[in-house]
Design an enzyme around this catalytic site. Structure first.
Site, mmCIF file in Angstrom:
data_model
loop_
_atom_site.group_PDB
_atom_site.id
_atom_site.type_symbol
_atom_site.label_atom_id
_atom_site.label_comp_id
_atom_site.label_asym_id
_atom_site.label_seq_id
_atom_site.Cartn_x
_atom_site.Cartn_y
_atom_site.Cartn_z
ATOM 1 N N GLU A 16 40.460 45.274 35.713
ATOM 2 C CA GLU A 16 40.642 43.849 35.725
ATOM 3 C C GLU A 16 41.676 43.233 36.457
ATOM 4 O OE1 GLU A 16 40.166 40.845 34.259
ATOM 5 O OE2 GLU A 16 38.557 41.236 33.132
ATOM 6 N N ASP A 17 41.194 41.891 37.078
ATOM 7 C CA ASP A 17 42.236 41.467 37.937
ATOM 8 C C ASP A 17 42.986 39.973 37.093
ATOM 9 O OD1 ASP A 17 39.700 39.705 37.944
ATOM 10 O OD2 ASP A 17 40.498 38.732 39.297
ATOM 11 N N ASP B 273 35.473 44.627 35.494
ATOM 12 C CA ASP B 273 35.207 43.233 35.613
ATOM 13 C C ASP B 273 34.652 42.938 36.865
ATOM 14 O OD1 ASP B 273 35.833 40.361 35.177
ATOM 15 O OD2 ASP B 273 37.208 40.535 36.942
ATOM 16 N N LEU B 274 33.835 41.689 37.195
ATOM 17 C CA LEU B 274 33.286 41.611 38.531
ATOM 18 C C LEU B 274 34.009 40.670 39.576
ATOM 19 C CD1 LEU B 274 30.517 41.808 39.897
ATOM 20 C CD2 LEU B 274 29.732 39.698 38.825
ATOM 21 N N ASP B 275 34.298 39.625 39.044
ATOM 22 C CA ASP B 275 34.891 38.619 40.215
ATOM 23 C C ASP B 275 36.583 38.969 40.079
ATOM 24 O OD1 ASP B 275 35.710 36.430 41.687
ATOM 25 O OD2 ASP B 275 36.111 35.204 39.954
ATOM 26 N N LYS C 259 40.183 31.695 36.860
ATOM 27 C CA LYS C 259 39.857 33.117 37.098
ATOM 28 C C LYS C 259 39.823 33.817 36.109
ATOM 29 C CE LYS C 259 41.328 33.796 42.062
ATOM 30 N NZ LYS C 259 42.157 34.555 42.944
ATOM 31 N N SER D 288 31.970 41.350 32.318
ATOM 32 C CA SER D 288 32.471 39.844 32.946
ATOM 33 C C SER D 288 32.116 39.003 32.073
ATOM 34 C CB SER D 288 31.339 40.027 34.208
ATOM 35 O OG SER D 288 31.616 38.878 34.806
ATOM 36 N N ALA D 289 32.853 37.587 32.403
ATOM 37 C CA ALA D 289 32.599 36.572 31.862
ATOM 38 C C ALA D 289 31.381 35.746 32.271
ATOM 39 C CB ALA D 289 33.710 35.855 31.788
ATOM 40 N N THR E 141 34.078 36.360 44.120
ATOM 41 C CA THR E 141 33.299 35.098 43.912
ATOM 42 C C THR E 141 34.402 33.798 43.884
ATOM 43 O OG1 THR E 141 33.075 35.817 41.603
ATOM 44 C CG2 THR E 141 31.117 36.035 43.229
ATOM 45 N N LYS F 5 37.560 36.676 26.895
ATOM 46 C CA LYS F 5 38.673 37.275 27.154
ATOM 47 C C LYS F 5 39.884 36.352 26.945
ATOM 48 C CE LYS F 5 36.397 39.817 30.968
ATOM 49 N NZ LYS F 5 36.309 40.079 32.291
HETATM 50 P P1 B16 Z 1 29.762 31.761 35.482
HETATM 51 P P2 B16 Z 1 34.695 37.569 35.762
HETATM 52 C C1 B16 Z 1 34.570 34.972 35.773
HETATM 53 O O1 B16 Z 1 34.160 36.395 36.378
HETATM 54 C C2 B16 Z 1 35.187 34.270 36.801
HETATM 55 O O2 B16 Z 1 36.365 35.031 37.163
HETATM 56 C C3 B16 Z 1 35.430 32.925 36.275
HETATM 57 O O3 B16 Z 1 36.154 32.178 37.385
HETATM 58 C C4 B16 Z 1 34.193 32.207 36.003
HETATM 59 O O4 B16 Z 1 34.320 30.903 35.558
HETATM 60 C C5 B16 Z 1 33.454 33.038 34.927
HETATM 61 O O5 B16 Z 1 33.135 34.259 35.490
HETATM 62 C C6 B16 Z 1 32.178 32.495 34.515
HETATM 63 O O6 B16 Z 1 31.395 32.486 35.648
HETATM 64 O O7 B16 Z 1 30.174 30.228 35.571
HETATM 65 O O8 B16 Z 1 29.326 32.547 36.646
HETATM 66 O O9 B16 Z 1 29.129 32.033 34.294
HETATM 67 O O10 B16 Z 1 36.142 37.785 36.369
HETATM 68 O O11 B16 Z 1 34.653 37.795 34.257
HETATM 69 O O12 B16 Z 1 33.740 38.517 36.291
HETATM 70 MG MG MG Z 2 37.943 38.884 37.330
#
Ligand code: B16
Ligand code: MG
Length: 218
Positions: A170-171, A10-12, A46, A115-116, A18, A146
């Site tokens: 994953e966090d 996962d990224l964030d 998150k 990542s989302a 972020t 997810k």
């Molecule tokens: P964006 P992850 C997620 O990243 C974030 O945790 C979440 O807070 C955010 O809304 C989502 O990405 C979408 O991000 O607006 O940049 O498309 O944890 O899946 O890496």
């Molecule tokens: Mg995350």
């Protein structure tokens, strides 16, 4: 049973924080709409998609809007958010993340991003990490959020790996559930209180080692 040969990140919250920039941008939007948005509220965003995040924010503020208005606000938040991520530097990579990725690469593991975020490529490029990933599955490539396992299964598929040979880092609780639903191993990054369903929980990738990874095979 397979042997772990693929690591999906996962990224964030795993590679970079972020969430603090998402928070600044969501709070600015909430304030414009006339209500406050706290760091505690931000925890609910998150790991969830941009539009789901907006829906949660509007629910907190008690605001109802049309789909068209919501699209505009999501776009506005994203433009503001991007002003922050476009300034990110490699020193914002979370402790131990880069060295763990490099160690895995040197040992011949395949590495994917799951990542989302639709901004994942921008972030990886800013952090100078893109070259370490063999597959990048982000919010532009998936239709299910997810805890649906789609994002991780697509990563395994792109690398030609069986889900049982993959471990996900994953966090977010929804991300842990997604990994398990996909038939993968999962290492939770954070507190056992929230991520207790994972096979192993560590504070951060600085606590992760090759030996701990191998132990997941047992
Ligand atoms: P964006 P992850 C997620 O990243 C974030 O945790 C979440 O807070 C955010 O809304 C989502 O990405 C979408 O991000 O607006 O940049 O498309 O944890 O899946 O890496
Ligand atoms: Mg995350």
């Amino acid at each position: 049973m397979g042997q772990i040969n693929t690591c999906i990140f996962d990224l964030d919250g795993v590679i970079v924080d972020t969430a603090k920039y998402h928070y600044i941008a969501w709070k600015a939007l909430a304030n414009e709409l006339g209500f406050d948005f706290t760091e505690h509220d931000n925890e609910r965003l998150k790991g969830v998609s941009r539009m789901t995040s907006l829906n949660i924010l509007l629910e907190i503020g008690g605001v109802t809007l049309s789909d068209e208005e919501k699209e505009k606000l999501a776009e506005k938040k994203n433009e503001n958010y991007r002003t922050y991520i476009l300034k990110m530097q490699p020193d914002e990579i979370m402790p131990g993340a880069k060295s763990f990725l490099e160690d895995l690469k040197n040992r011949g593991f395949k590495i994917a991003l799951g990542s989302a975020s639709k901004n994942a490529m921008t972030i990886l490029n800013r952090l100078e990490l893109t070259h370490l990933f063999d597959a990048i599955i982000d919010g532009t490539k998936v239709s299910e959020a997810k805890p649906d396992p789609e994002v991780f299964l697509k990563g395994a598929q792109e690398l030609g790996t069986s889900p049982s040979d993959c471990v996900v880092f994953e966090d977010a609780e929804a991300g842990v559930e997604a990994a398990l639903a996909g038939g993968m191993k999962c290492v939770g990054i954070g507190s056992p209180e929230h991520l207790g369903k994972a096979h192993l929980v560590v504070d951060g990738l600085h606590q992760m080692t090759y030996e701990k990874l191998l132990a997941l095979n047992e």
